[in-house]
Motif scaffolding. Structure first.
Motif: not given
Length: 244
Positions: A83, A94, A155, A158-159, A163-164, A179, A221, A223-224
């Motif tokens: 990320y 992003r 978590k 990748y978060a 995302t959190d 996903e 993108y 998210e998870m």
């Protein structure tokens, strides 16, 4: 050959489909090996998440591994969990197609070098890799090549903060595989529920009574993207759709 190299690096003007990228990438690898030797090591990374949808390129990168003439000393790493933020800094995936988590990427390539070049045994070089699918009623069963059993990535791997916040706002379950999407004969993909069973994942949606295709970590993108295995490495993004 020059045109193949141009296609590989000039994605934003040529807008290659997955099939076109697959053929261009495989052609590039085979050509370089014609010059320097058929078994020269050649590894590449599936593009990480970004604010532009590069799903077609990611799929082309995955399929190129099966299209090259020899799979010996060749491999693909996933960066779907990166990320980009670290120590409160910037460089988020992003906004940056070249994320700042260079160490993670380098260490994943190093796994291939240790196994193939230095001959170290017992090196896991990849996270889960999609192998095949079959339908079972209103569900699709996806089989993977993996180290040990499939599992869900923590978590924290990748978060980012965005995302959190989305997980909390939408009540998403970080302990469940995320996903995944399924589609019926109309080709419209919808979010799917998923359940891990050893080296398989069952996916389904109440909106699709007769699913014919599934995909994972698709879009600009995701998210998870939390599918992993005993290696701790992320799964490659994929679609079960046939690519011409």
């Amino acid at each position: 050959v020059g045109s193949v190299r141009m296609c590989i690096r000039d994605r934003y003007r040529t807008h290659l489909t997955a099939g076109e990228y697959r053929d261009a990438m495989a052609g590039l690898v085979d050509h370089y090996r014609d010059i320097w030797g058929a078994e020269i090591p050649f590894y590449w990374a599936q593009l990480t998440r970004y604010n532009r949808d590069e799903s077609q390129v990611r799929e082309g990168q995955r399929l190129a591994l099966d299209r090259i003439s020899s799979k010996k000393n060749a491999g693909l790493i996933s960066l779907m969990d990166l990320y980009g933020e670290y120590e409160g800094g910037t460089g988020s995936c992003r906004e940056d197609i070249h994320p700042h988590q260079k160490k993670e990427a380098a260490e994943r390539f190093l796994r291939y070098a240790k196994r193939d070049v230095y001959g170290e045994p017992g090196i896991a070089v990849s996270g889960p890799v999609y192998q095949s699918m079959k339908t079972a009623g209103n569900k699709i069963e996806l089989s993977f090549a993996c180290t040990g059993n499939l599992s869900v990535m923590p978590k924290e791997r990748y978060a980012d903060k965005v995302t959190d916040r989305l997980i909390q706002q939408n009540g998403l379950d970080a302990a469940a595989p995320q996903e995944f999407e399924v589609a019926g004969a109309d080709g419209v993909f919808v979010k799917a529920q998923a359940e891990i069973q050893g080296n398989r994942v069952l996916v389904w949606s109440d909106q699709v009574s007769n699913p014919v295709a599934a995909r994972y970590a698709w879009g600009a993108y995701p998210e998870m993207p939390n599918l992993t295995d005993s290696s701790g490495l992320p799964a490659l993004a994929f679609t079960t759709e046939k690519i011409k």
